[in-house]
Design a protein around this motif. Structure first.
Motif, PDB file in Angstrom:
ATOM      1  N   LEU A 449       0.805  -1.484   0.035  1.00  0.00           N
ATOM      2  CA  LEU A 449      -0.009   0.167   0.069  1.00  0.00           C
ATOM      3  C   LEU A 449       0.725   1.180   0.127  1.00  0.00           C
ATOM      4  O   LEU A 449       2.153   1.105   0.393  1.00  0.00           O
ATOM      5  N   SER A 450       0.566   2.418  -0.565  1.00  0.00           N
ATOM      6  CA  SER A 450       0.983   3.609  -0.704  1.00  0.00           C
ATOM      7  C   SER A 450       0.559   4.152   0.888  1.00  0.00           C
ATOM      8  O   SER A 450      -0.422   3.721   1.554  1.00  0.00           O
ATOM      9  N   GLU A 451       1.245   5.295   1.420  1.00  0.00           N
ATOM     10  CA  GLU A 451       1.277   5.862   2.419  1.00  0.00           C
ATOM     11  C   GLU A 451      -0.361   6.622   2.548  1.00  0.00           C
ATOM     12  O   GLU A 451      -1.156   6.376   3.612  1.00  0.00           O
ATOM     13  N   GLU A 452      -0.672   7.161   1.144  1.00  0.00           N
ATOM     14  CA  GLU A 452      -2.056   7.585   1.316  1.00  0.00           C
ATOM     15  C   GLU A 452      -3.086   6.377   1.332  1.00  0.00           C
ATOM     16  O   GLU A 452      -4.040   6.765   2.066  1.00  0.00           O
ATOM     17  N   GLN A 453      -2.935   5.344   0.735  1.00  0.00           N
ATOM     18  CA  GLN A 453      -3.923   4.347   0.873  1.00  0.00           C
ATOM     19  C   GLN A 453      -3.853   3.970   2.438  1.00  0.00           C
ATOM     20  O   GLN A 453      -5.026   3.506   3.073  1.00  0.00           O
ATOM     21  N   ILE A 454      -2.852   3.733   3.341  1.00  0.00           N
ATOM     22  CA  ILE A 454      -2.487   3.466   4.652  1.00  0.00           C
ATOM     23  C   ILE A 454      -3.514   4.535   5.287  1.00  0.00           C
ATOM     24  O   ILE A 454      -4.339   3.955   6.091  1.00  0.00           O
ATOM     25  N   ILE A 455      -3.327   5.673   5.042  1.00  0.00           N
ATOM     26  CA  ILE A 455      -4.128   6.736   5.883  1.00  0.00           C
ATOM     27  C   ILE A 455      -5.433   6.624   5.532  1.00  0.00           C
ATOM     28  O   ILE A 455      -6.382   6.512   6.418  1.00  0.00           O
ATOM     29  N   GLU A 456      -5.843   6.215   4.426  1.00  0.00           N
ATOM     30  CA  GLU A 456      -7.286   6.332   4.089  1.00  0.00           C
ATOM     31  C   GLU A 456      -7.812   4.888   4.495  1.00  0.00           C
ATOM     32  O   GLU A 456      -9.025   4.915   5.147  1.00  0.00           O
ATOM     33  N   GLY A 457      -7.058   3.852   4.498  1.00  0.00           N
ATOM     34  CA  GLY A 457      -7.720   2.520   4.724  1.00  0.00           C
ATOM     35  C   GLY A 457      -7.986   2.462   6.390  1.00  0.00           C
ATOM     36  O   GLY A 457      -8.999   1.931   6.864  1.00  0.00           O
ATOM     37  N   VAL A 458      -6.933   3.256   7.299  1.00  0.00           N
ATOM     38  CA  VAL A 458      -7.156   3.419   8.897  1.00  0.00           C
ATOM     39  C   VAL A 458      -8.554   4.195   8.934  1.00  0.00           C
ATOM     40  O   VAL A 458      -8.992   4.052  10.013  1.00  0.00           O
ATOM     41  N   ARG A 459      -8.611   5.417   8.240  1.00  0.00           N
ATOM     42  CA  ARG A 459      -9.912   6.261   8.235  1.00  0.00           C
ATOM     43  C   ARG A 459     -10.876   5.383   8.287  1.00  0.00           C
ATOM     44  O   ARG A 459     -11.834   5.470   9.180  1.00  0.00           O
ATOM     45  N   ARG A 460     -11.016   4.469   7.148  1.00  0.00           N
ATOM     46  CA  ARG A 460     -12.163   3.664   7.041  1.00  0.00           C
ATOM     47  C   ARG A 460     -12.583   2.750   7.976  1.00  0.00           C
ATOM     48  O   ARG A 460     -13.660   2.475   8.456  1.00  0.00           O
ATOM     49  N   LEU A 461     -11.423   2.169   8.545  1.00  0.00           N
ATOM     50  CA  LEU A 461     -11.649   1.150   9.609  1.00  0.00           C
ATOM     51  C   LEU A 461     -12.168   1.713  11.010  1.00  0.00           C
ATOM     52  O   LEU A 461     -12.839   1.309  11.424  1.00  0.00           O
ATOM     53  N   SER A 462     -11.354   2.876  11.149  1.00  0.00           N
ATOM     54  CA  SER A 462     -12.265   3.696  12.356  1.00  0.00           C
ATOM     55  C   SER A 462     -13.381   3.918  12.215  1.00  0.00           C
ATOM     56  O   SER A 462     -14.194   3.784  13.483  1.00  0.00           O
ATOM     57  N   ARG A 463     -14.023   4.193  11.190  1.00  0.00           N
ATOM     58  CA  ARG A 463     -15.480   4.418  11.117  1.00  0.00           C
ATOM     59  C   ARG A 463     -16.318   3.093  11.057  1.00  0.00           C
ATOM     60  O   ARG A 463     -17.448   3.074  11.404  1.00  0.00           O
ATOM     61  N   ALA A 464     -15.837   2.195  10.360  1.00  0.00           N
ATOM     62  CA  ALA A 464     -16.461   0.876  10.314  1.00  0.00           C
ATOM     63  C   ALA A 464     -16.604   0.206  11.456  1.00  0.00           C
ATOM     64  O   ALA A 464     -17.312  -0.615  11.927  1.00  0.00           O
ATOM     65  N   TRP A 465     -15.382   0.360  12.577  1.00  0.00           N
ATOM     66  CA  TRP A 465     -15.252  -0.511  13.786  1.00  0.00           C
ATOM     67  C   TRP A 465     -15.778   0.407  15.022  1.00  0.00           C
ATOM     68  O   TRP A 465     -15.316   0.278  16.081  1.00  0.00           O
ATOM     69  N   LYS A 466     -16.702   1.529  14.906  1.00  0.00           N
ATOM     70  CA  LYS A 466     -17.119   2.093  15.969  1.00  0.00           C
ATOM     71  C   LYS A 466     -17.712   1.403  16.838  1.00  0.00           C
ATOM     72  O   LYS A 466     -18.807   0.571  16.270  1.00  0.00           O
TER      73      LYS A 466
END
Length: 467
Positions: A449-466
């Motif tokens: 993954l690129s660093e941008e993809q990592i940042i976006e991926g964690v952002r999505r996980l944070s939202r999905a795993w509330k």
């Protein structure tokens, strides 16, 4: 056609597992005949009132196990049940495997098996390849040494000694096309009737290969320092397969004291050996690399195995095995007639890549790139620390997240999938898991993954795993 699948919203299995199990049983029972076209993942999702990622995950697993096939532009079709290989339910489980096509759903894939190929030294590799073939060298097209080209083995010896502290002669090294081939060759050197212990959880591919070769396989539990030697002694094993520098998948780095305990265990039996899988020791981001277990061995008990798949590219398919002198004698007497499985051309290209300084420069560059990605991932995960325990950091190419609030693996995977993110469950790496235990850990690989993809991926996980 339409599939009427009864789903239990609060059942013990996740939605995609229920869909997978229902279709699999229908195929095996003959209720779904060969060449039957299944509804698309979108249609099935609409009919069952679930997300499309859920039906895609079920289909992906059925494809991976050979129950159905995906025909481009046509859809999914049932395969003949007579041709299917059985999958052991207690070890394999319904987990999605890498390589399935769902790129439209998995925008971000935290695969622990990926590597960064965008920074592969294509120009250097082309130059070395061109130089290798520039002259009409007829010798290059003849059968070479069964163990691998002497010059390449000498280069590998020098690298292993300086980088990993491995002590050996070049004639102890056998070059082969991948870990699987080398394990098959090793099985003939060790002979039948062995009992092999493996860390639990572990690298499943090695487990499958060794089990297919007829060995009795026993899982041995780990503590925070690696394989428990007391449990190993009680297992009755005479060979132990370990990954001391960075255990896969837990990320445990085995301390020197535990390594010495394993060597002492091996020394208490004439026929005992340790197989050291040093698959990604090149990547460590905190402190100095810990030398290989083989470097501590004074009794010829360690069989060292390494590969260039992680450090260069999986397609290189070049691995190597360092045999202790006692096993080298067995190889030379009984198996020295086996031809090398790596072409002399590929071996020479790799030799030039190693000795020309390209490999060292590539490794240094990739260490910096992977460390940057590693640090970005850990920084982004700070917001999840109250809900998850982070493990396996500072080495390798993946980390583990364990829920502090008891959220189960299936839930975490499913919710991540609904957000377009693919994560991987720890439980698929267990040889044996207690019947009453359920995994609450997922694996996040970050290499490809690129660093941008990592940042976006964690952002999505944070939202999905509330919670």
């Amino acid at each position: 056609m339409e599939l009427l699948i009864p789903l239990k919203a609060h059942g013990s299995l996740s939605m995609y597992q229920q869909i997978y199990e229902y279709i699999k049983q229908d195929i095996r029972a003959g209720n779904l005949a060969e060449n039957t076209r299944l509804p698309s993942t979108r249609v099935l999702a609409e009919n069952l009132k679930v997300s499309r990622s859920t039906t895609q995950m079920a289909y992906d697993q059925l494809v991976a196990e050979g129950y159905i096939q995906a025909v481009p532009h046509r859809g999914y079709f049932v395969l003949r049940v007579e041709t299917l290989a059985e999958v052991e339910p207690e070890t394999e489980g319904p987990f999605i495997r890498e390589g399935t096509e769902a790129e439209d759903l998995w925008q971000i894939d935290f695969s622990p098996r990926g590597i960064d190929l965008t920074h592969f030294p294509y120009n250097a590799w082309r130059r070395v390849t061109r130089d290798t073939l520039v002259e009409d060298n007829k010798e290059m097209f003849l059968t070479g040494s069964p163990q691998g080209e002497p010059a390449l083995r000498e280069a590998i010896k020098g690298y292993l000694h300086s980088a990993r502290g491995v002590n050996c002669q070049s004639d102890q090294i056998i070059v082969g096309a991948g870990n699987e081939y080398l394990l098959m060759l090793l099985s003939q050197i060790l002979g039948p009737g062995r009992t092999i212990a493996m860390e639990n959880p572990t690298y499943r591919q090695a487990y499958r290969v060794l089990k297919s070769l007829g060995y009795r396989m026993v899982p041995v539990e780990m503590d925070s320092r690696g394989m428990e030697v007391t449990a190993l002694e009680a297992s009755g094993a005479d060979v132990a397969y370990v990954m001391p520098s960075h255990q896969y998948p837990t990320g445990i780095v085995m301390p020197v004291a535990r390594r010495q305990e394993l060597l002492a265990w091996a020394g208490r039996g004439e026929s005992r050996f340790l197989i050291e899988d040093d698959y990604d020791s090149e990547f460590r981001y905190k402190g100095k690399p810990i030398p290989a277990l083989q470097g501590l061995d004074r009794r010829g008990k360690v069989i060292y195995m390494g590969t260039f798949s992680k450090s260069i590219a999986p397609a290189i398919r070049v691995g190597y095995m360092v045999l202790p002198q006692s096993l080298l004698a067995v190889y030379q007497e009984h198996l020295g007639f086996y031809a090398s499985t790596v072409s002399r051309i590929d071996q020479n290209i790799l030799y030039e890549f190693l000795t020309g300084g390209y490999y060292e420069r590539h490794l240094n560059r990739m260490r910096a790139i992977y460390k940057s990605k590693h640090d970005v991932l850990l920084n982004q995960l700070k917001g999840l620390e109250k809900d998850f325990k982070i493990q396996g950091e500072y080495a390798g190419l993946h980390i583990l997240l364990t829920s502090r609030k008891g959220r189960q693996e299936d839930w975490l995977i499913s919710r991540a999938g609904e957000g377009g993110v693919k994560v991987y469950g720890l439980s698929s790496h267990f040889i044996r898991q207690a019947a009453d235990s359920r995994s609450d850990t997922v694996i996040l690989g970050y290499a490809k993954l690129s660093e941008e993809q990592i940042i976006e991926g964690v952002r999505r996980l944070s939202r999905a795993w509330k919670f």
